[in-house]
Design an enzyme around this catalytic site. Sequence first.
Site, short mmCIF file in Angstrom:
data_model
loop_
_atom_site.label_atom_id
_atom_site.label_comp_id
_atom_site.label_asym_id
_atom_site.label_seq_id
_atom_site.Cartn_x
_atom_site.Cartn_y
_atom_site.Cartn_z
N GLY A 66 58.67 65.00 80.12
CA GLY A 66 59.36 64.34 78.91
C GLY A 66 58.84 63.16 78.41
N GLN A 118 16.52 73.58 54.94
CA GLN A 118 17.29 72.00 54.55
C GLN A 118 18.86 72.13 55.10
OE1 GLN A 118 18.44 71.37 50.39
NE2 GLN A 118 16.85 69.76 50.53
N GLU A 139 44.84 59.73 76.87
CA GLU A 139 44.92 58.16 76.67
C GLU A 139 45.53 57.97 75.17
OE1 GLU A 139 44.76 54.84 78.57
OE2 GLU A 139 43.52 56.50 79.36
#
Length: 382
Positions: free
Chosen positions: A127, A277, A361
């Site tokens: 949590g 291309q 992170e």
Amino acid sequence: MILKPEHLEIQRVARGFTTREIVPYARHWETAGSVPSQVLRALGGLGFMGLCVTPEWGGAGADFVSYVVAVEEIAAGDCGLCNMLCVNNSPNCAALQEHGTAAQKERFLRPLATGEQTSAFLLTEAGAGSDAAAITTRAVRRGDRFVLDGSKYFVTAGRSAAVALIVAVTDPGAGKRGISCFLTPTNVPGYRVVREEQKLGQRAADTCQIALEGLEIPAEYLLGAPGQGYQIALAYLEQGRIGVAAQALGVARAAFDAALTYAQQRQTFGKSLMEHQAINFKLADMATALEAARQLTWHAAALKDARRPCLKEASMAKLAASEIAERVCSAAIQIHGGYGYLADFPVEKYYRDARVLSIYEGTNEIQRLVIGRALAADTNRG
């Protein structure tokens, strides 16, 4: 930003090691779910497990730009292994160097910086992910020891690491000021690997749920002062996020290089894919986005070296690089066509490894929140 000669030397050494010692074995490590300890020791021997640690304690004494340059190179070989290296460098070695006692540095920092041992960071709970202040793991003082009880989730190297840095509550009534940090070997009673997670990517690095069951830690293994844990845990968010941006650069660059090589070699309708291309433009967009993310990352790292505030820039680098990595890896699969979906080619692994970079992170939603708050603060100051 242009790299200095010392950065280019770090890049050369890291790239050479990655080419020889990581790339040929990454698939095997992914299948095995582990990285051989001798590989981590070899990285330590080159200074990469404690790049910013002073030579006094076994590190390379390098600057932070050197660190992100090395991380990009190693992540291009295997992002799971690189994530283990990153956790060891920051927050663990960084926190030990700044807050550790001489005895703690000798006991823990030196072997971590040299690669003789590796470490894990136990912060996240079921949590309490991005909300670090909501942790519930308890540390109770009993004489000259602390006793820890609780559960930690998503612990990188939770099984393989020899040392753990644990964040726990020592004073439940003090809020953020009641959180402390502790060091411990992992081969002690009370430290138990509940399960090793099965993951989409970064499978070479073990990711575990850890139970702390009456784990006794000597009082001298408290890192910093009591109640300083929240401050310590958050102090390295900037460099941690820049490190994740560098990981993203490595994975994306590897995917781009694979796509470029394939496009040059694959022939369709009488010419190489590169000459079509649609593919040429796709590669141009990939290269441009990758270079933009790299410059954001290097800029944030340079600010860190200059000891200037860079929380906003770190979040920008992490946000941009991780999302660009996912797009570049997806485009690399598209260029490979059906082959890109097969494990015979490396791009499917790069895509799987990249997906988590926008989550750990601090999720990218958190990065946008940080950036938005910084923009609002800048506006108010103006």
